[in-house]
Motif scaffolding. Structure first.
Motif, short mmCIF file in Angstrom:
data_model
loop_
_atom_site.label_atom_id
_atom_site.label_comp_id
_atom_site.label_asym_id
_atom_site.label_seq_id
_atom_site.Cartn_x
_atom_site.Cartn_y
_atom_site.Cartn_z
N THR A 138 35.15 45.73 39.39
CA THR A 138 35.69 47.08 39.27
C THR A 138 35.97 47.47 37.82
O THR A 138 36.30 48.62 37.54
N GLY A 139 35.92 46.53 36.90
CA GLY A 139 36.21 46.80 35.49
C GLY A 139 36.16 45.53 34.68
O GLY A 139 35.64 44.50 35.14
N VAL A 140 36.74 45.57 33.48
CA VAL A 140 36.59 44.45 32.54
C VAL A 140 37.92 43.77 32.19
O VAL A 140 37.97 42.95 31.28
N ASP A 141 38.98 44.07 32.90
CA ASP A 141 40.26 43.39 32.71
C ASP A 141 40.30 42.21 33.67
O ASP A 141 40.40 42.38 34.89
N VAL A 142 40.25 41.00 33.13
CA VAL A 142 40.12 39.83 33.99
C VAL A 142 41.35 39.60 34.87
O VAL A 142 41.26 38.91 35.89
N PHE A 161 34.33 35.61 30.98
CA PHE A 161 34.66 36.77 31.79
C PHE A 161 34.63 36.42 33.27
O PHE A 161 35.60 36.62 33.99
N ASP A 162 33.50 35.91 33.74
CA ASP A 162 33.33 35.67 35.17
C ASP A 162 34.29 34.60 35.70
O ASP A 162 34.92 34.79 36.75
N PHE A 163 34.40 33.50 34.99
CA PHE A 163 35.27 32.43 35.47
C PHE A 163 36.75 32.82 35.38
O PHE A 163 37.55 32.42 36.23
N SER A 164 37.12 33.59 34.36
CA SER A 164 38.52 34.01 34.24
C SER A 164 38.88 35.00 35.32
O SER A 164 39.94 34.88 35.96
N ARG A 190 39.89 42.92 23.96
CA ARG A 190 38.67 42.25 23.53
C ARG A 190 37.50 42.62 24.42
O ARG A 190 36.43 42.98 23.95
N GLU A 191 37.69 42.55 25.73
CA GLU A 191 36.59 42.84 26.63
C GLU A 191 36.11 44.27 26.50
O GLU A 191 34.92 44.54 26.42
N VAL A 192 37.05 45.23 26.47
CA VAL A 192 36.66 46.62 26.39
C VAL A 192 35.90 46.89 25.10
O VAL A 192 34.86 47.54 25.09
N ASP A 193 36.40 46.37 23.99
CA ASP A 193 35.73 46.61 22.72
C ASP A 193 34.35 45.98 22.68
O ASP A 193 33.39 46.59 22.21
N LEU A 194 34.25 44.77 23.18
CA LEU A 194 32.95 44.10 23.15
C LEU A 194 31.95 44.79 24.05
O LEU A 194 30.78 44.93 23.72
#
Length: 252
Positions: free
Chosen positions: A22-26, A109-112, A240-244
């Motif tokens: 649903t998004g990039v916040d782990v 990302f995926d594992f976290s 970090r995730e959003v910026d990357l």
């Protein structure tokens, strides 16, 4: 005609793993689709399982625009989130227990996110999965100064790996596995999956430190801030995730 170098024995059978979310916040975002498979030494998928989850929260339009899954479709056709999370964790744990390395592009990302989802639903998480192979970390280590973005689509094309249907969990997982095999045929990787896993911990930490310095230099983050370089499972670092993701540096 020159043949490609032989794969290391530990890359002739590898697991592959990818999530669409649903998004990039782990810590807060949820799994929408997941794929776990196994590739043989030719890069052919010889076993596979794909899940569609009802995440229990609305899927933002921005996420739907990436992976194509709407809230309505997830509610209508998806399995309950706890069932999906338990299935993904069990599939990965089974492969790791057999000593099969798991390939995941931008694995942290995926594992976290999976670890946070597991805790959310009372499922024992994969706190320290090993061995994990992350083509993003490896590519940035061995070809550090290559210009351009490092999304899975771009990196796959660079190594001659076909990726049709990007941002489909199955397509992305398989492409990541084939990129890992291509990397092993081009660069002198460590002699075992276990040693590669250990080295990636250091490489990911160094890459995060380098990116921290860059972000401070351009004024993106405060000088006292530090990006979380823990790998393959880390804590929250949504900035970090959003910026990357915006810069195309990673591909979740």
């Amino acid at each position: 005609m020159t043949s490609s170098p032989a794969l290391p024995s530990w890359l002739t059978r590898v697991g592959v793993f990818d999530l669409e979310t649903t998004g990039v916040d782990v810590t807060r975002d949820r799994i929408v689709t997941a794929h776990v498979g196994v590739l043989d030494h030719h890069g052919a998928e010889i076993a596979a399982r794909t899940w569609l989850a009802d995440p229990g929260v609305p899927i933002p339009e921005a996420a739907t625009a990436i992976h194509g899954i709407t809230s309505e479709r997830a509610r209508r056709n998806g399995s309950p989130a706890p069932q999906v999370v338990a299935g993904v964790v069990a599939a990965l744990r089974s492969l790791l227990d057999q000593g099969v390395p798991i390939v995941a592009y931008n694995a942290a990302f995926d594992f976290s996110l999976l670890a946070h989802e597991a805790r959310r639903h009372g499922i024992a998480p994969l706190d320290s999965p090993s061995p994990v192979i992350d083509p993003l970390v490896i590519d940035k280590t061995y070809d550090r100064y290559r210009p351009g973005k490092r999304t899975l689509e771009i990196v796959a094309a660079h190594y001659g790996v076909d990726l049709t249907g990007a941002h489909d969990a199955s397509a992305d997982a398989v492409a990541a596995g084939r990129v890992a095999q291509a990397l092993a045929q081009r660069f002198p990787l460590p002699p075992s999956a276990a040693e590669l896993h250990t080295r990636q911990i250091s490489w990911a930490r160094a890459q995060a430190a380098s990116l921290t310095d860059y972000f401070i230099r351009i004024g993106r983050i405060e000088p006292e801030a530090r990006l979380d370089g823990r790998w393959p499972v880390r804590e929250a670092d949504p900035v970090r995730e959003v910026d990357l993701m915006r810069e195309g540096r990673v591909d979740a």
